[in-house]
Design a protein around this motif. Structure first.
Motif, PDB file in Angstrom:
ATOM      1  N   TYR A 232      38.419 -49.461 -54.186  1.00 55.09           N
ATOM      2  CA  TYR A 232      37.494 -50.620 -54.227  1.00 55.09           C
ATOM      3  C   TYR A 232      38.154 -52.264 -53.788  1.00 55.09           C
ATOM      4  CZ  TYR A 232      36.281 -53.544 -58.233  1.00 55.09           C
ATOM      5  OH  TYR A 232      35.304 -54.839 -58.734  1.00 55.09           O
ATOM      6  N   THR A 233      39.334 -52.344 -53.508  1.00 55.15           N
ATOM      7  CA  THR A 233      39.869 -53.514 -53.289  1.00 55.15           C
ATOM      8  C   THR A 233      39.581 -53.616 -52.100  1.00 55.15           C
ATOM      9  OG1 THR A 233      42.100 -52.592 -52.735  1.00 55.15           O
ATOM     10  CG2 THR A 233      42.069 -53.217 -55.452  1.00 55.15           C
TER      11      THR A 233
ATOM     12  N   PHE B 185      35.955 -55.154 -51.842  1.00 56.62           N
ATOM     13  CA  PHE B 185      35.795 -56.562 -52.015  1.00 56.62           C
ATOM     14  C   PHE B 185      36.827 -57.470 -50.873  1.00 56.62           C
ATOM     15  CE2 PHE B 185      39.508 -56.346 -55.572  1.00 56.62           C
ATOM     16  CZ  PHE B 185      40.340 -57.228 -55.268  1.00 56.62           C
TER      17      PHE B 185
ATOM     18  N   TRP C 256      44.115 -60.816 -50.369  1.00 57.76           N
ATOM     19  CA  TRP C 256      43.173 -61.470 -51.106  1.00 57.76           C
ATOM     20  C   TRP C 256      43.044 -63.102 -52.170  1.00 57.76           C
ATOM     21  CZ3 TRP C 256      42.521 -61.723 -56.767  1.00 57.76           C
ATOM     22  CH2 TRP C 256      41.085 -62.608 -57.205  1.00 57.76           C
TER      23      TRP C 256
ATOM     24  N   LEU D 202      31.346 -50.162 -54.876  1.00 56.83           N
ATOM     25  CA  LEU D 202      31.629 -51.311 -55.904  1.00 56.83           C
ATOM     26  C   LEU D 202      32.453 -51.987 -55.416  1.00 56.83           C
ATOM     27  CD1 LEU D 202      31.956 -48.032 -58.647  1.00 56.83           C
ATOM     28  CD2 LEU D 202      30.594 -49.533 -58.615  1.00 56.83           C
ATOM     29  N   GLY D 203      33.309 -52.131 -55.158  1.00 62.17           N
ATOM     30  CA  GLY D 203      34.257 -53.418 -54.713  1.00 62.17           C
ATOM     31  C   GLY D 203      33.535 -54.581 -53.889  1.00 62.17           C
ATOM     32  N   THR D 204      32.532 -53.596 -53.058  1.00 62.13           N
ATOM     33  CA  THR D 204      32.277 -55.330 -52.172  1.00 62.13           C
ATOM     34  C   THR D 204      30.954 -55.922 -53.396  1.00 62.13           C
ATOM     35  OG1 THR D 204      32.033 -53.383 -50.177  1.00 62.13           O
ATOM     36  CG2 THR D 204      30.118 -54.658 -50.327  1.00 62.13           C
ATOM     37  N   MET D 205      30.478 -54.740 -54.321  1.00 62.40           N
ATOM     38  CA  MET D 205      30.085 -55.474 -55.367  1.00 62.40           C
ATOM     39  C   MET D 205      30.313 -57.049 -55.831  1.00 62.40           C
ATOM     40  SD  MET D 205      26.641 -54.973 -55.683  1.00 62.40           S
ATOM     41  CE  MET D 205      25.904 -55.652 -57.929  1.00 62.40           C
ATOM     42  N   SER D 206      31.832 -56.920 -56.105  1.00 65.83           N
ATOM     43  CA  SER D 206      32.354 -57.973 -56.314  1.00 65.83           C
ATOM     44  C   SER D 206      32.249 -58.877 -55.794  1.00 65.83           C
ATOM     45  CB  SER D 206      34.463 -57.398 -56.734  1.00 65.83           C
ATOM     46  OG  SER D 206      34.152 -56.480 -57.750  1.00 65.83           O
TER      47      SER D 206
END
Length: 335
Positions: free
Chosen positions: A18-19, A22, A96, A234-238
């Motif tokens: 996930y990290t 994003f 990040w 889902l991470g990219t969506m963040s």
């Protein structure tokens, strides 16, 4: 105890994925946002969809196989994997936070290797006996080669486009390149998902082997690719807006034409390396591509001060992740 540790590792691996999403979202969408072709939300939605689309097309998982062999099997234990993941997540979140486009891929590889080396030392053996140097040296070589390949391809694509479109009206050309950038950004997002999701697949696969749930020759369970592609999407969506700013404007000014060139070059490089099972960095690749685009104008068009700082971040990622993982492993094994 083993079951609990297994669940913790699976959860942490998916959190890392996930990290990764994003953190590396900027790689796919920075240029398309900076050229104002899409809004930030539209861009991350496009990237997330095509990250996951790779699940339906990439079935060989060669990159996952490479990652699973970074550490020699006899030195892979559940605490080694746990320490590597904790280190990788820690460095990912740190870079990040400061807006540094470091490599999530190399963070994971450095963490896994560092924990394995520490385990070997504690067993009274030479640390480097714990890692497969063939794979490590290949990965290190591509820290240089991946951005260079992206640079060359982007430079060639840009020159070809400029030659083909030299008689086109600027307003008409820009309108077409804004449309084409949707295609190139989608291709880069697809390639990003195809390459990066596999790294966590490799970690989860060796986790199941280390926990004796499956044998060393068993095929990868179907749930692993599905979970990994879902987590990275889902991470990219963040999103990752601090890094978008660095990638989209600080290296060189990007136009829609140049965005198409950079994204196309990045996608070609990532898909090529995925075909050969080489776990390269999406960050390194697209950075090299953006530099290649800048060089078609003039050398001074590239902000070399920013670029040099990025290179230093790349150089220190593997050793710092390895050291953090080693320290975490010393703590984890005491429990």
């Amino acid at each position: 105890m083993v079951t609990t540790l297994l669940v913790v590792i699976v959860v942490l691996a998916l959190i890392f994925d996930y990290t990764n999403g994003f953190h590396d979202a900027a790689n796919s969408i920075a240029t398309i946002v900076s050229t104002k072709v899409l809004t930030p939300f539209q861009a991350v939605l496009l990237a997330a969809v095509f990250n996951f689309t790779a699940y339906f097309f990439i079935k060989d998982h060669k990159v996952a196989n490479t990652v699973s062999k970074i550490v020699v099997e006899q030195f892979i234990t559940m605490p080694v994997i746990l320490a590597g993941l904790i280190a990788a997540i820690t460095w990912n979140l740190t870079t990040w936070w400061f807006g540094i486009p470091s490599s999530s891929s190399h963070t994971l590889i450095g963490g896994f290797a560092g924990a394995g080396i520490t385990n070997a030392l504690l067993m009274g053996q030479h640390g480097l006996d714990a890692v497969n140097m063939h794979y490590i040296l290949t990965i290190i070589a591509y820290i240089v080669l991946a951005p260079f390949i992206g640079l060359v391809i982007a430079y060639i694509i840009t020159i070809l486009i400029l030659h083909i479109c030299k008689k086109a009206k600027p307003a008409v050309a820009e309108r077409w390149f804004k449309r084409l950038q949707l295609v190139s950004a989608a291709a880069l997002s697809f390639a990003h998902g195809a390459n990066d999701a596999q790294k966590v697949m490799g970690i989860l696969y060796v986790t199941l082997i280390a926990s004796k749930i499956i044998g060393a020759d068993a095929p990868m369970p179907d749930w692993i690719p599905l979970a990994c592609y879902s987590a990275i999407s889902l991470g990219t969506m963040s999103g990752g807006w601090k890094i978008v700013k660095t990638m989209g404007s600080k290296i060189t000014k990007i136009t829609p034409l140049e965005g198409v060139s950079a994204e196309s070059a990045g996608a070609v490089t990532l898909l090529l390396t995925e075909h050969f099972g080489i776990p390269v960095s999406t960050t390194h690749t697209i950075t090299g591509s953006i530099i290649g685009v800048g060089l078609t104008k003039r050398v001074s068009a590239v902000r070399w001060g920013v670029t040099i700082n990025l290179v230093w971040a790349w150089i220190i990622t593997i050793p710092i992740s390895a050291v953090i993982a080693g320290l975490v492993f010393l703590v984890v094994r005491s429990f």
